[in-house]
Design a protein around this motif. Structure first.
Motif, mmCIF file in Angstrom:
data_model
loop_
_atom_site.group_PDB
_atom_site.id
_atom_site.type_symbol
_atom_site.label_atom_id
_atom_site.label_comp_id
_atom_site.label_asym_id
_atom_site.label_seq_id
_atom_site.Cartn_x
_atom_site.Cartn_y
_atom_site.Cartn_z
ATOM 1 N N PHE A 107 36.698 39.039 40.573
ATOM 2 C CA PHE A 107 36.538 40.490 40.481
ATOM 3 C C PHE A 107 37.409 41.066 39.359
ATOM 4 O O PHE A 107 36.975 41.948 38.612
ATOM 5 N N LYS A 108 38.626 40.548 39.238
ATOM 6 C CA LYS A 108 39.520 41.021 38.176
ATOM 7 C C LYS A 108 38.927 40.740 36.803
ATOM 8 O O LYS A 108 38.998 41.586 35.897
ATOM 9 N N ALA A 144 36.269 43.329 36.035
ATOM 10 C CA ALA A 144 36.634 44.737 36.191
ATOM 11 C C ALA A 144 36.232 45.536 34.948
ATOM 12 O O ALA A 144 36.368 45.072 33.815
ATOM 13 N N GLY A 145 35.723 46.714 35.186
ATOM 14 C CA GLY A 145 35.291 47.572 34.097
ATOM 15 C C GLY A 145 33.805 47.514 33.822
ATOM 16 O O GLY A 145 33.259 48.388 33.143
ATOM 17 N N ASP A 194 29.934 48.032 34.578
ATOM 18 C CA ASP A 194 29.178 48.977 35.390
ATOM 19 C C ASP A 194 27.701 48.624 35.292
ATOM 20 O O ASP A 194 27.316 47.699 34.578
ATOM 21 N N ALA A 242 32.406 42.481 46.160
ATOM 22 C CA ALA A 242 32.375 42.803 44.734
ATOM 23 C C ALA A 242 31.851 44.215 44.507
ATOM 24 O O ALA A 242 32.371 44.953 43.659
ATOM 25 N N ALA A 270 34.727 46.487 45.363
ATOM 26 C CA ALA A 270 35.869 46.353 44.461
ATOM 27 C C ALA A 270 35.573 46.878 43.066
ATOM 28 O O ALA A 270 36.447 47.464 42.410
ATOM 29 N N LEU A 271 34.348 46.680 42.604
ATOM 30 C CA LEU A 271 33.990 47.018 41.230
ATOM 31 C C LEU A 271 33.199 48.313 41.115
ATOM 32 O O LEU A 271 32.985 48.811 40.008
#
Length: 262
Positions: A47-48, A51-52, A54, A71, A74-75
């Protein structure tokens, strides 16, 4: 065939260590796997890495959908789950987050999805079920097709070099055995009830992935072995504190490989 460290043949996997995830019972069994080590050193780092992003997240080999649901939260992203098992997809649809869609993988392709329909992709512990390089390349190529240019891809795998070590929720391979690409490798996974599930997977040494990813059109390939210390601030704090993770500290067993579609 796998060799032990003395150069002799390794003991074959036990007969009961067969493929466990086929059919409805297999899907239910997979959904009951605890995956404690994965929730410390695996999924949070996937997930890290994404990240960002979309738009839409492709989960290739989504299984019962538990990781995709996390996910999505988290995202803050819409999920497209795909899997080769109709039974896995049926479970995923029951628990799927709002806006999620699910598609069947048939002969290595998701016919219901157009090119460049996803803005990020993850593939978690799928390659362990694949027996040869050709099939691994097919998976990478299909993920590449479904991603838009510039999109990020995160691949989570276990490291066969950690064979025989008892981790909190898994053991890959047998002690003292070295496994080559695609070779059968027994795996034990802890269930939520504390018992263990034995399956027969295939070993994929982590160094095999970068050249295969590049061959199908990915770039900027990087690999990371997350550690328990790094999990602080990344994984759920209660989960981090829940065990001492002694084996995971000694030799972290998971690898996150990241790449970008050219």
């Amino acid at each position: 065939m796998p060799q032990d460290r003395t150069g002799g043949p390794a003991e074959p996997p036990s007969p009961e260590a067969g493929r466990a995830w086929s059919g409805h019972e297999g899907a239910e069994a997979f959904a009951a796997v605890e995956a404690g080590t994965d929730w410390l050193l695996g999924y949070p780092f996937v997930f890290k890495a994404l990240a960002g992003a979309d738009g839409a997240l492709l989960d290739f080999g989504c299984g019962p959908g538990r990781v995709a649901a996390h996910a999505a939260r988290a995202l803050g992203i819409r999920v497209i789950g795909v899997d080769a098992s109709p039974d896995m997809l049926a479970l995923a649809r029951k628990e799927g987050p709002p806006g999620a869609e699910y598609h069947l993988v048939a002969d290595g392709r998701v016919d219901g999805l157009p090119d460049a329909c996803a803005d990020a992709a993850m593939c978690n512990h799928v390659l362990a079920s694949l027996p040869d390089e050709r099939t691994v390349l097919e998976v990478f190529a299909e993920i590449h097709r479904l991603l838009r240019p510039g999109a990020r891809f995160a691949l989570l795998t276990t490291d066969p070099a950690c064979a025989g070590i008892e981790y909190a929720s898994l053991r890959v391979g047998e002690p003292g055995v070295t496994y080559g690409p695609g070779e059968p490798m027994p795996v034990r996974l802890r269930r939520t009830d504390g018992t263990w599930q034995s399956v027969r997977n295939h070993a994929w040494p982590v160094e095999t992935f970068p050249p295969l990813l590049e061959r199908v059109g990915f770039a900027a390939v990087a690999q990371h072995h997350p550690t328990p210390d790094e999990a602080v601030g990344v994984a759920d704090p209660e989960h981090v504190r829940g065990r001492d993770w002694s084996a995971e500290r000694l030799r972290p067993p998971l690898v996150v490989t990241t790449a970008v579609k050219r």
